[in-house]
Scaffold this motif. Sequence first.
Motif, PDB file in Angstrom:
ATOM      1  N   ALA A  24      32.320  34.599  73.982  1.00 51.34           N
ATOM      2  CA  ALA A  24      33.080  33.400  73.620  1.00 51.34           C
ATOM      3  C   ALA A  24      34.206  33.132  74.613  1.00 51.34           C
ATOM      4  O   ALA A  24      34.632  31.981  74.766  1.00 51.34           O
ATOM      5  CB  ALA A  24      33.640  33.545  72.211  1.00 51.34           C
ATOM      6  N   CYS A  25      34.664  34.168  75.299  1.00 52.26           N
ATOM      7  CA  CYS A  25      35.745  34.016  76.282  1.00 52.26           C
ATOM      8  C   CYS A  25      35.251  33.460  77.614  1.00 52.26           C
ATOM      9  O   CYS A  25      36.057  33.024  78.437  1.00 52.26           O
ATOM     10  CB  CYS A  25      36.427  35.357  76.523  1.00 52.26           C
ATOM     11  SG  CYS A  25      37.307  35.973  75.086  1.00 52.26           S
ATOM     12  N   LEU A  26      33.950  33.485  77.831  1.00 55.47           N
ATOM     13  CA  LEU A  26      33.402  33.026  79.105  1.00 55.47           C
ATOM     14  C   LEU A  26      33.356  31.502  79.153  1.00 55.47           C
ATOM     15  O   LEU A  26      33.171  30.848  78.120  1.00 55.47           O
ATOM     16  CB  LEU A  26      31.988  33.577  79.296  1.00 55.47           C
ATOM     17  CG  LEU A  26      31.840  35.089  79.382  1.00 55.47           C
ATOM     18  CD1 LEU A  26      30.364  35.451  79.533  1.00 55.47           C
ATOM     19  CD2 LEU A  26      32.642  35.663  80.524  1.00 55.47           C
ATOM     20  N   HIS A  73      24.601  35.977  87.939  1.00 56.51           N
ATOM     21  CA  HIS A  73      25.245  37.171  88.507  1.00 56.51           C
ATOM     22  C   HIS A  73      26.735  37.186  88.160  1.00 56.51           C
ATOM     23  O   HIS A  73      27.262  38.203  87.688  1.00 56.51           O
ATOM     24  CB  HIS A  73      25.047  37.206  90.024  1.00 56.51           C
ATOM     25  CG  HIS A  73      25.748  38.330  90.693  1.00 56.51           C
ATOM     26  ND1 HIS A  73      25.337  39.639  90.586  1.00 56.51           N
ATOM     27  CD2 HIS A  73      26.863  38.357  91.463  1.00 56.51           C
ATOM     28  CE1 HIS A  73      26.162  40.414  91.258  1.00 56.51           C
ATOM     29  NE2 HIS A  73      27.097  39.658  91.806  1.00 56.51           N
ATOM     30  N   ARG A  74      27.404  36.061  88.372  1.00 55.75           N
ATOM     31  CA  ARG A  74      28.842  35.986  88.072  1.00 55.75           C
ATOM     32  C   ARG A  74      29.104  36.125  86.574  1.00 55.75           C
ATOM     33  O   ARG A  74      30.101  36.722  86.162  1.00 55.75           O
ATOM     34  CB  ARG A  74      29.420  34.678  88.592  1.00 55.75           C
ATOM     35  CG  ARG A  74      29.503  34.646  90.094  1.00 55.75           C
ATOM     36  CD  ARG A  74      30.196  33.391  90.595  1.00 55.75           C
ATOM     37  NE  ARG A  74      30.157  33.370  92.050  1.00 55.75           N
ATOM     38  CZ  ARG A  74      29.604  32.417  92.768  1.00 55.75           C
ATOM     39  NH1 ARG A  74      29.048  31.378  92.178  1.00 55.75           N
ATOM     40  NH2 ARG A  74      29.618  32.472  94.082  1.00 55.75           N
ATOM     41  N   ALA A  75      28.218  35.601  85.764  1.00 54.50           N
ATOM     42  CA  ALA A  75      28.373  35.707  84.314  1.00 54.50           C
ATOM     43  C   ALA A  75      28.260  37.156  83.857  1.00 54.50           C
ATOM     44  O   ALA A  75      29.018  37.609  82.997  1.00 54.50           O
ATOM     45  CB  ALA A  75      27.331  34.845  83.609  1.00 54.50           C
ATOM     46  N   ARG A 101      30.877  41.897  81.791  1.00 54.74           N
ATOM     47  CA  ARG A 101      31.204  43.319  81.926  1.00 54.74           C
ATOM     48  C   ARG A 101      32.717  43.514  81.906  1.00 54.74           C
ATOM     49  O   ARG A 101      33.234  44.401  81.218  1.00 54.74           O
ATOM     50  CB  ARG A 101      30.619  43.902  83.210  1.00 54.74           C
ATOM     51  CG  ARG A 101      30.908  45.392  83.368  1.00 54.74           C
ATOM     52  CD  ARG A 101      30.318  45.976  84.629  1.00 54.74           C
ATOM     53  NE  ARG A 101      28.869  45.879  84.593  1.00 54.74           N
ATOM     54  CZ  ARG A 101      28.119  45.346  85.581  1.00 54.74           C
ATOM     55  NH1 ARG A 101      28.683  44.887  86.669  1.00 54.74           N
ATOM     56  NH2 ARG A 101      26.822  45.309  85.477  1.00 54.74           N
ATOM     57  N   ALA A 102      33.436  42.679  82.639  1.00 53.77           N
ATOM     58  CA  ALA A 102      34.899  42.774  82.678  1.00 53.77           C
ATOM     59  C   ALA A 102      35.495  42.499  81.297  1.00 53.77           C
ATOM     60  O   ALA A 102      36.411  43.198  80.858  1.00 53.77           O
ATOM     61  CB  ALA A 102      35.466  41.814  83.708  1.00 53.77           C
TER      62      ALA A 102
END
Length: 85
Positions: free
Chosen positions: A20-22, A59-61, A66-67
């Motif tokens: 949800a933060c993405l 890839h960036r997602a 992960r972060a």
Amino acid sequence: TPTQRFVRSEDIDRLVRAMACLPAPMRSVLELSYWSELDVPAIAQQLRIPLNTAYSRLHRAKLALRAALTETAESSPQLSPSESV
């Protein structure tokens, strides 16, 4: 066991909160990849974006997810062995 179900439920909650933060473009490629089980060419077609954009966005997602998961894991309180269920 009930304990395993509880831990799994917590893991799912962490994943949902992290997703949800993405930003929406990252979240959408992850949802299509993991939950709809689409490959990258199908994701690109579904979102009407260039194939290389779909690859880089996925890839960036994954890196951002992960972060976010690492961040939530570090900020959530951990049970000590004496407190475990």
